[in-house]
Design a protein around this motif. Structure first.
Motif, mmCIF file in Angstrom:
data_model
loop_
_atom_site.group_PDB
_atom_site.id
_atom_site.type_symbol
_atom_site.label_atom_id
_atom_site.label_comp_id
_atom_site.label_asym_id
_atom_site.label_seq_id
_atom_site.Cartn_x
_atom_site.Cartn_y
_atom_site.Cartn_z
ATOM 1 N N ALA A 18 1.104 5.633 -1.387
ATOM 2 C CA ALA A 18 0.465 6.804 -1.978
ATOM 3 C C ALA A 18 1.479 7.521 -2.855
ATOM 4 N N ARG B 285 -5.879 7.611 4.107
ATOM 5 C CA ARG B 285 -6.053 7.066 2.769
ATOM 6 C C ARG B 285 -6.663 5.674 2.875
ATOM 7 N N SER C 44 -4.787 4.037 6.098
ATOM 8 C CA SER C 44 -3.466 4.458 6.554
ATOM 9 C C SER C 44 -3.469 5.931 6.910
ATOM 10 N N ALA D 256 -9.543 9.484 0.040
ATOM 11 C CA ALA D 256 -8.638 10.128 0.985
ATOM 12 C C ALA D 256 -9.390 11.224 1.721
ATOM 13 N N ARG E 116 -11.371 -2.428 4.118
ATOM 14 C CA ARG E 116 -10.453 -1.434 3.570
ATOM 15 C C ARG E 116 -9.238 -1.332 4.480
ATOM 16 N N PHE F 175 -7.496 2.073 1.058
ATOM 17 C CA PHE F 175 -6.987 1.209 -0.001
ATOM 18 C C PHE F 175 -7.800 -0.070 -0.101
ATOM 19 N N PHE G 299 0.850 -1.182 0.000
ATOM 20 C CA PHE G 299 0.000 0.000 0.000
ATOM 21 C C PHE G 299 0.888 1.235 0.000
ATOM 22 N N ARG H 229 -5.030 -0.613 -4.387
ATOM 23 C CA ARG H 229 -5.476 0.603 -5.069
ATOM 24 C C ARG H 229 -6.122 1.556 -4.070
ATOM 25 N N GLN H 230 -5.724 2.851 -4.133
ATOM 26 C CA GLN H 230 -6.323 3.852 -3.271
ATOM 27 C C GLN H 230 -7.690 4.225 -3.813
#
Length: 201
Positions: free
Chosen positions: A102, A132, A124, A144, A121, A134, A100, A140-141
């Motif tokens: 960004a 964020r 983070s 946010a 999910r 993921f 994970f 995949r993000q």
């Protein structure tokens, strides 16, 4: 046995496994019934670790170690996060399956992470004060959210995944609602020097 004390510990849902993260950059998983070491994952042994001419790591401290550990509810995967990285490890395949991250500045890298449920999910937090979200399947993000006043610190998620506790600064703790996507409560923690956060079951 590890190079340095285990700073972070986590049990899986049925208390059959115990994971520990140590200052040597490794994450270890033990079986509770017999106490045997079952898995070892290299959270910090990544390409940005300094190495000597024989490719041996020479600066684990520079790479950092895991500050957060969490098993997925089904117990098949283990999340480790810290020092600007977050991984999902497969206990069956014995390897990292999702990383994970960004895009952008260093401040956007994951420092702490938790697992939210329904839907699942990985959440983070970073030094830039942003949560964020993921996908656990491919890293995949998907969204946010900026947390007002938050720069850096521990986060914890409640057992029912309704709240994320955020240490805003040395004087206050915020409870962020996962459902509403906003801070709902601020708790005064003045004169509290402990950085630890925990929810009751």
């Amino acid at each position: 046995r590890s190079e340095g004390a285990d700073d972070v510990l986590a049990f899986n849902a049925d208390n059959s496994l115990l994971a520990g993260a140590a200052k040597d950059g490794m994450v270890r998983v033990w079986s509770i019934p017999d106490g045997k070491l079952r898995r070892t994952f290299a959270h910090s042994l990544v390409p940005d670790t300094l190495r000597d001419s024989k490719k041996r790591p020479v600066s684990i401290f520079g790479a950092g170690w895991a500050w957060d550990l969490a098993f997925t509810p089904d117990g098949k995967f283990l999340l480790s996060a810290g020092a600007g990285r977050a991984y999902l490890w497969s206990l069956k395949k014995r390897r990292m399956v999702v990383r994970f991250s960004a895009s952008g500045a260093l401040d956007a890298r994951p420092e702490h992470a938790v697992i939210a449920r329904d839907p699942t999910r990985i959440v983070s937090s970073s030094r830039d004060g942003i949560f964020r979200f993921f996908m656990p399947t491919d890293g995949r993000q998907v969204s946010a959210v900026r947390i007002p006043g938050f720069r850096y610190g521990e986060i914890k998620i409640s057992p029912d995944s309704r709240w994320i506790a955020v240490k805003i600064n040395s004087d206050s703790l915020a409870l962020w609602s996962v459902e509403k996507g906003q801070i709902e409560h601020i708790i005064d923690t003045r004169d509290s020097f402990s950085p630890g956060i925990a929810f009751s079951p």
